[in-house]
Design an enzyme around this catalytic site. Structure first.
Site, PDB file in Angstrom:
ATOM      1  N   GLU A   1      -8.095  68.060   4.881  1.00 34.72           N
ATOM      2  CA  GLU A   1      -7.451  69.352   5.115  1.00 34.72           C
ATOM      3  C   GLU A   1      -8.148  70.469   4.327  1.00 34.72           C
ATOM      4  O   GLU A   1      -8.365  71.562   4.832  1.00 34.72           O
ATOM      5  CB  GLU A   1      -5.970  69.221   4.704  1.00 34.72           C
ATOM      6  CG  GLU A   1      -5.018  70.144   5.416  1.00 34.72           C
ATOM      7  CD  GLU A   1      -5.354  70.356   6.894  1.00 34.72           C
ATOM      8  OE1 GLU A   1      -5.515  71.522   7.259  1.00 34.72           O
ATOM      9  OE2 GLU A   1      -5.483  69.370   7.676  1.00 34.72           O
TER      10      GLU A   1
ATOM     11  N   SER B   1     -27.594  59.524   0.962  1.00 40.14           N
ATOM     12  CA  SER B   1     -27.412  59.810   2.393  1.00 40.14           C
ATOM     13  C   SER B   1     -28.281  58.971   3.338  1.00 40.14           C
ATOM     14  O   SER B   1     -27.795  58.558   4.393  1.00 40.14           O
ATOM     15  CB  SER B   1     -27.653  61.291   2.690  1.00 40.14           C
ATOM     16  OG  SER B   1     -26.719  62.082   2.021  1.00 40.14           O
TER      17      SER B   1
ATOM     18  N   HIS C   1     -15.946  60.879  12.663  1.00 38.56           N
ATOM     19  CA  HIS C   1     -17.008  60.391  11.785  1.00 38.56           C
ATOM     20  C   HIS C   1     -16.988  61.161  10.459  1.00 38.56           C
ATOM     21  O   HIS C   1     -17.037  60.578   9.382  1.00 38.56           O
ATOM     22  CB  HIS C   1     -18.369  60.536  12.460  1.00 38.56           C
ATOM     23  CG  HIS C   1     -19.512  60.295  11.530  1.00 38.56           C
ATOM     24  ND1 HIS C   1     -19.802  59.042  11.035  1.00 38.56           N
ATOM     25  CD2 HIS C   1     -20.404  61.149  10.968  1.00 38.56           C
ATOM     26  CE1 HIS C   1     -20.851  59.144  10.214  1.00 38.56           C
ATOM     27  NE2 HIS C   1     -21.217  60.407  10.155  1.00 38.56           N
ATOM     28  N   SER C   2     -16.936  62.474  10.565  1.00 40.65           N
ATOM     29  CA  SER C   2     -16.879  63.320   9.370  1.00 40.65           C
ATOM     30  C   SER C   2     -16.239  64.628   9.795  1.00 40.65           C
ATOM     31  O   SER C   2     -15.878  64.803  10.970  1.00 40.65           O
ATOM     32  CB  SER C   2     -18.279  63.594   8.827  1.00 40.65           C
ATOM     33  OG  SER C   2     -18.958  64.487   9.694  1.00 40.65           O
TER      34      SER C   2
HETATM   35  C1  LIG Z   1     -31.651  57.177   8.029  1.00 41.01           C
HETATM   36  C2  LIG Z   1     -30.518  57.973   8.551  1.00 41.01           C
HETATM   37  N1  LIG Z   1     -30.467  58.279   9.869  1.00 41.01           N
HETATM   38  C3  LIG Z   1     -29.445  59.012  10.348  1.00 41.01           C
HETATM   39  C4  LIG Z   1     -28.453  59.473   9.523  1.00 41.01           C
HETATM   40  C5  LIG Z   1     -27.315  60.309  10.093  1.00 41.01           C
HETATM   41  N2  LIG Z   1     -26.062  59.495  10.124  1.00 41.01           N
HETATM   42  C6  LIG Z   1     -25.162  59.563   9.129  1.00 41.01           C
HETATM   43  S1  LIG Z   1     -23.905  58.501   9.336  1.00 41.01           S
HETATM   44  C7  LIG Z   1     -24.518  57.914  10.790  1.00 41.01           C
HETATM   45  C8  LIG Z   1     -23.783  56.824  11.523  1.00 41.01           C
HETATM   46  C9  LIG Z   1     -23.639  55.583  10.709  1.00 41.01           C
HETATM   47  O1  LIG Z   1     -22.803  54.668  11.347  1.00 41.01           O
HETATM   48  P1  LIG Z   1     -22.328  53.320  10.673  1.00 41.01           P
HETATM   49  O2  LIG Z   1     -23.436  52.718   9.885  1.00 41.01           O
HETATM   50  O3  LIG Z   1     -21.715  52.463  11.720  1.00 41.01           O
HETATM   51  O4  LIG Z   1     -21.238  53.767   9.603  1.00 41.01           O
HETATM   52  P2  LIG Z   1     -19.809  54.429   9.848  1.00 41.01           P
HETATM   53  O5  LIG Z   1     -20.036  55.928   9.865  1.00 41.01           O
HETATM   54  O6  LIG Z   1     -19.286  53.923  11.126  1.00 41.01           O
HETATM   55  O7  LIG Z   1     -18.979  54.062   8.689  1.00 41.01           O
HETATM   56  C10 LIG Z   1     -25.700  58.580  11.100  1.00 41.01           C
HETATM   57  C11 LIG Z   1     -26.491  58.349  12.326  1.00 41.01           C
HETATM   58  C12 LIG Z   1     -28.557  59.154   8.153  1.00 41.01           C
HETATM   59  N3  LIG Z   1     -27.636  59.542   7.263  1.00 41.01           N
HETATM   60  N4  LIG Z   1     -29.580  58.395   7.698  1.00 41.01           N
END
Ligand SMILES: Cc1ncc(C[n+]2csc(CCOP(=O)(O)OP(=O)(O)O)c2C)c(N)n1
Ligand SMILES: [Mg+2]
Lengths: 337, 407
Positions: free
Chosen positions: B83, B169, B298-299
């Protein structure tokens, strides 16, 4: 390389004159006064020889301050540094592709038998794994010495080096760091390695704050600088000029000793022009300096940068304050940012 | 180390150094589903009833209440921080909704000196280990109390004291690192293990493969904990992989693997506990795939209605939620009443709000900290850059809100 050199030149504050020499032959000589002095760059002559590269290794004087010395080539001086480290630091581990039996360049010969297979071991063939594993071991308190079999194959580990190793301390606010990690990799050309066994990739890393990059010019320097990298509390990449592994022989101290990082060394005083290089190129420069003196009456100062990052701006700019700097580039000269 | 088979030419068996099996004389490709349909281990059903009493971990009332309180406190913290991002008070946030069971169940099964390498959606693990609300908030606000000195986006927590390595990240980079740490712990021989969390999306990265393979060949006391929550941002699992999930990869690496119901905190606890025990005793890695569902977006930068239905989300939120499952279990034992629930909700919300307000009032870190910790020592070029920044700020101070920063 071009990038690092060019940055060096820009900061060098004076007229710049890039020179490309002693490549694998793919690189044409960039026209400039000095290079016409070198017969090695005459393409017609080159075709007569098996190797286009030409240089004469010039050994350092025998060091007296570190105790008894032994005749060693560069790979043996590396082995000696690793041996000292394994003997004095029980947390130290050495790993990489084919490291257990001594390594393809023989740098780890005998170490597994002397220190155990849990300390000197093979990993699967996976560079990002090797560096990632090394970071984690260092984070958990081990002294991690990772070998990448050729500098040409370091790129799968680029992310682990640039985004992880280099930023570990910063991003955690100094809670965690991998300062105990050292990455070693054979570097540069030997004359028959062609496209993928010859590269000098330091420029790619030179723009990355958080890591140190070191390249020695001979066996004595190699041992002292490698031991400094291992002792340093920041992740270091140590590139080993592989053409010098056997060709370079010096009297090298048997005991451990360190040579400070981020300190360039003035190898020869001179008043007209400053020549800056590192690794194998130092030997080319020394020859060039002599020729310039003999044939042109030009007095050259020769500096071995030794640490590419963070580099010794002060020494390079101080000594060259009154004349121009020439940086000798080993790789390609396309762009330097 | 695993020994290669000795060569013996007299045997009518293949002698290739890379495999040991029989010859066959009929041409047949191996079906990809040879290891398909890996079952999902659970202890409780959706109503919180223990299915097989011998699998009941028999945790004390106090422990179970702690599980429940940590899961719900995490949920409350998520709501408030989510929030606050919507109101523009923090820059970014990621909720853990629906995955609370995977966090608390696994965290509870570890020893406190085991090292955790996380992804970013494991705040409950850190909370279970005792990370105070004030420090969660400090990190999200990047205020002067942030242990990370305000250098990373919200949710990139870390704690040296709690053996929780600071989040990064770039996805999956922590996986081979965790293995290296496990190797170092093995050499110390201090009865410690490493757990590494990651999403099913991150499991597609090359670094995941590197970590799995290194841990198996180098025999590391390691638990890989995959949170398979159905999505990697918008990408559903059927566009992420074609085999039977992440657990199916374990055998390919020579690694013990299990799939558990991540919404069953006891199943997660049992699996992690046993994996941890054996990882340390036998120096080998374990792979746990916890099936769960990411109920939140997701975020804060994502709107999941663009790629999934509200009905789907509602099912998990209303009918198969780890928190309600545990609550059913507690209610059935008369360990938790409506009154308990009401007062706990009120109290936990109040504690979170108080921490939140404290964090918001706090100054930002000293700008000087932009330049430290790049190297262990301050290098001359950075120190010059720092001086020139401060000269600039001094000269144009009317443009910089310096009073918001620590001096
Ligand atoms: C190397 C890399 N590529 C892309 C991203 C962008 N990104 C952040 S979270 C995400 C999805 C990750 O999904 P998952 O591993 O299933 O974790 P969840 O969010 O479902 O917990 C992506 C593509 C990143 N942070 N690092
Ligand atoms: Mg996911």
């Amino acid at each position: 390389m071009a990038a690092a050199a060019a940055r060096l030149l820009i900061r060098g504050s004076h007229q710049t004159l890039p020179i490309s020499s002693v490549g694998t032959g793919k690189q044409s000589c960039i026209g400039n006064a000095l290079l016409t002095l070198s017969s090695g760059c005459n393409s017609r002559l080159k075709t007569q020889r098996r190797h286009a590269a030409h240089f004469t290794f010039q050994p350092d004087p025998v060091p007296t301050q570190y105790g008894s010395t032994q005749k060693m080539n560069l790979f043996q001086s590396i082995t000696s540094a690793l041996d000292n480290t394994l003997a004095s630091d029980p947390t130290a581990v050495i790993f990489g592709e084919d490291v257990a039996f001594g390594g393809v360049f023989r740098c780890t010969v005998g170490l597994r038998d002397k220190y155990g297979k849990d300390r000197v071991f093979n990993t699967p063939l996976c560079e990002q794994g090797i560096v990632g594993f090394g970071i984690g071991a260092a984070v958990a308190g081990a002294t991690a010495i990772a070998e990448i079999q050729f500098a040409d194959y370091i790129f799968p580990a680029f992310d682990q080096i640039v985004n992880e190793a280099a930023k570990y301390r910063y991003r955690s606010g100094n809670l965690f760091d991998c300062g105990n990690l050292t990455i070693r990799a054979p570097w540069g050309c030997v004359g028959h390695g062609s496209l993928y066994h010859s590269q000098s990739p330091e420029a790619f890393f030179a723009h990355c704050p958080g890591i140190k990059i070191v390249i020695p010019r001979g066996p004595t320097q190699a041992k002292g600088l490698l031991l400094s990298c291992i002792a340093d509390n920041n992740p270091c990449i140590f590139f080993e000029p592989k053409i010098l592994y056997r060709a370079a022989v010096e009297q090298v101290p048997v005991d451990a000793y360190t040579i400070p990082l981020s300190q360039a060394e003035v190898l020869q005083e001179g008043s007209d022009v400053t020549l800056v290089a590192w690794g194998t190129q130092i030997h080319v420069l020394r020859e060039v300096a002599n020729m310039a003196q003999e044939k042109l009456g030009v007095s050259c100062e020769v500096i071995d940068l030794r640490t590419i990052l963070p580099w010794d701006n002060e020494t390079v700019c101080k000594v060259s304050g009154h004349h121009s700097i020439v940086s000798i580039i080993v790789g390609h000269f396309i762009i330097g940012i | 180390m695993h020994q290669q088979q000795p060569f013996d030419s007299s045997l009518e068996k293949p002698q290739f150094p890379g495999a040991s099996a029989e010859f066959v004389d009929n041409l047949e490709f191996i079906q990809p589903n040879v290891i398909s349909g890996i079952p999902v281990y659970r202890v409780m059903d959706r109503q919180g009833k223990i299915i097989n009493p011998s699998e009941d971990p028999q945790l004390s009332k106090e422990t179970v209440l702690n599980f429940y309180q940590k899961m719900t406190l995490l949920n409350t913290m998520d709501r408030i921080l989510y929030e606050s991002q919507r109101q523009g008070r923090i820059s970014f946030y990621m909720t853990n909704y629906g995955e609370e069971g995977t966090h608390i169940g696994s965290a509870a099964a570890l020893e406190s000196n085991d090292i955790v390498f996380g992804q970013y959606r494991e705040a409950g693990v850190l909370m279970y280990r005792g990370f105070p609300l004030d420090l969660f908030m400090a990190q999200c606000y990047a205020n002067a109390d942030d242990l990370g000195k305000g250098r990373q986006m919200p949710v990139h927590y870390g704690s040296k004291d709690l053996n929780f390595v600071t989040i990064s990240s770039p996805l999956a980079t922590q996986i081979p690192q965790a293995v290296g740490a496990a190797y170092a712990l093995k050499r110390e021989n201090m009865n410690r293990a490493v757990i590494c969390y990651f999403g099913e999306g991150a499991a597609s990265e090359g670094d995941a493969h590197a970590g799995f393979n290194f841990s198996a060949t180098l025999e590391c006391p390691m638990i890989f904990f995959c949170r398979n929550n159905g999505y990697a941002i918008s990408t559903p699992t059927n566009e992420q992989y074609r085999g039977d999930g992440i657990a199916a990869r374990g055998p390919g690496y020579g690694m013990l693997s299990i799939r558990v119901d991540g919404n069953d905190v006891f199943a997660v606890y049992n699996a992690t506990k046993e994996a941890r025990r054996r990882a340390v005793a036998e120096n080998q890695p374990f792979l746990i795939e916890a099936m769960t569902y990411r109920i939140g977006h997701h975020s804060t930068s994502d709107d999941s209605s663009a790629y999934r239905s509200v009905d789907e989300v509602n099912y998990w939120d209303k009918q198969d939620h780890p928190i309600s499952r545990l609550r059913h279990y507690m209610t059935a034992r008369s360990w938790w009443s409506e009154d308990d629930e009401r007062s706990w909700r009120k109290q936990s919300r109040k504690t979170v709000m108080e921490a939140f307000e404290r964090a918001e009032r706090r100054l930002k870190p000293n700008p000087e900290l932009l330049f430290t910790d790049v190297y262990q020592e301050m290098i001359p070029s950075l120190s010059k850059q720092r001086e020139s920044l401060f000269r600039h700020i001094q000269q144009y101070k009317e443009h910089y809100p310096l009073d918001l920063y620590e001096k």
